[in-house]
Scaffold this active site. Structure first.
Site, short mmCIF file in Angstrom:
data_model
loop_
_atom_site.label_atom_id
_atom_site.label_comp_id
_atom_site.label_asym_id
_atom_site.label_seq_id
_atom_site.Cartn_x
_atom_site.Cartn_y
_atom_site.Cartn_z
N HIS A 83 0.84 -1.20 0.00
CA HIS A 83 0.00 0.00 0.00
C HIS A 83 0.88 1.25 0.00
O HIS A 83 2.06 1.19 0.34
CB HIS A 83 -0.85 0.04 1.28
CG HIS A 83 -1.94 -0.97 1.34
ND1 HIS A 83 -2.05 -1.90 2.35
CD2 HIS A 83 -3.01 -1.18 0.52
CE1 HIS A 83 -3.13 -2.65 2.15
NE2 HIS A 83 -3.72 -2.24 1.05
N CYS B 299 -2.33 -0.05 9.83
CA CYS B 299 -3.44 -0.95 9.41
C CYS B 299 -4.28 -1.45 10.57
O CYS B 299 -5.41 -1.90 10.35
CB CYS B 299 -2.94 -2.20 8.71
SG CYS B 299 -1.31 -2.19 8.11
#
Ligand code: CIR
Length: 252
Positions: free
Chosen positions: A160, A247
């Site tokens: 990401h 996350c």
């Protein structure tokens, strides 16, 4: 200022999640200990944390950041880019609806929260393996309606955008060498983490305190220069599953 966070406990099947790390199978008890320390750290920083129960059948669901995005004004249900993670967003919907009015990323858009970095009221949205142009534009339009600005950024490597770029306060980003010359990030001051410590770019800014993974001395030296309080957390188990500090929660 963040006042709230949402986290989810990892389940006994968490090691069946997606990973490319090649660091071996993670240990459940160690993962639970690390997760508890993470939640406790957020609480010590003054956040009210809602801890959701583990979600059997969704081994990556404790990476709550990917299935939803929270801002001061709106909650956005994403459309995760990995098919194996679809469904997590549906389960997050009623959770975030308790706190914010809802918007959704729709087909053909895909978007993971791990690709969305807020620098105050500006959103940098990574176009990655998980987030496509449509997903980024849909999110951008939702945010514009609430007065945010945004821009898309190509993610050339890593899972990401926030696997490689994070905000550490002021006008400064902590970045991997791949983003040191990124044209989209030209207007920021950058602290470039050496290649062998790229994992530590995933450092989390919570109300003027930095939470950083333990065991990355060169990154620690870089961020020491920012003169912010720094807390270190053991991240070895989430690291084996390609996940990190950002996350593991939704902050708002
Ligand atoms: C995945 O591949 O989707 C998970 N194993 C890791 C997700 C990490 N999330 C994040 O960086 N925001």
């Amino acid at each position: 200022m963040f006042t709230h966070a949402i986290c989810r406990k990892p389940g006994p099947d968490f090691a069946d999640g997606i990973t490319t790390a090649g660091l071996g199978r993670p240990d459940f008890d160690r993962m639970l200990t690390m997760h508890a320390a993470y939640v406790e750290t957020l609480q010590k920083l003054g956040l009210q944390v809602e801890v959701l129960e583990a979600l059997p059948g969704h081994p990556d669901a404790y990476f709550v950041e990917d299935a939803a995005i929270m801002t001061a004004e709106v909650g956005i249900v994403t459309r995760p880019g990995a098919k194996a993670r679809r469904g997590e967003e549906v389960i997050m919907e009623p959770v975030i609806a308790k706190y914010r009015p809802l918007k959704r990323i729709e087909d053909p858009g895909t978007l993971d929260g791990g690709d969305v970095l807020f620098v105050d009221r500006h959103a940098l949205i990574g176009i990655s393996e998980r987030t496509n142009e449509s997903g980024a534009c849909q999110l951008g339009r939702i945010l514009e309606a609430f007065g945010y600005t945004w821009r898309a950024v190509e993610v050339p490597d890593g899972l990401h955008f926030k696997s490689s770029v994070n905000w550490v306060g002021g006008n400064t980003l902590l970045v991997s060498p791949s983003f040191a010359g990124a044209p989209e990030l030209q207007s920021y001051q950058k602290l470039v983490v050496p290649e062998e410590e790229v994992y530590a770019t995933n450092t989390l800014l919570i109300n003027n305190t930095l939470i950083t993974p333990k065991g990355f001395p060169k990154t620690r030296e870089l961020i020491d220069g920012l003169n912010l309080p720094i807390l270190e957390l053991d991240c070895t188990e989430p690291m084996k599953m390609d996940g990190g500090l950002t996350c593991l929660s939704l902050r708002f």
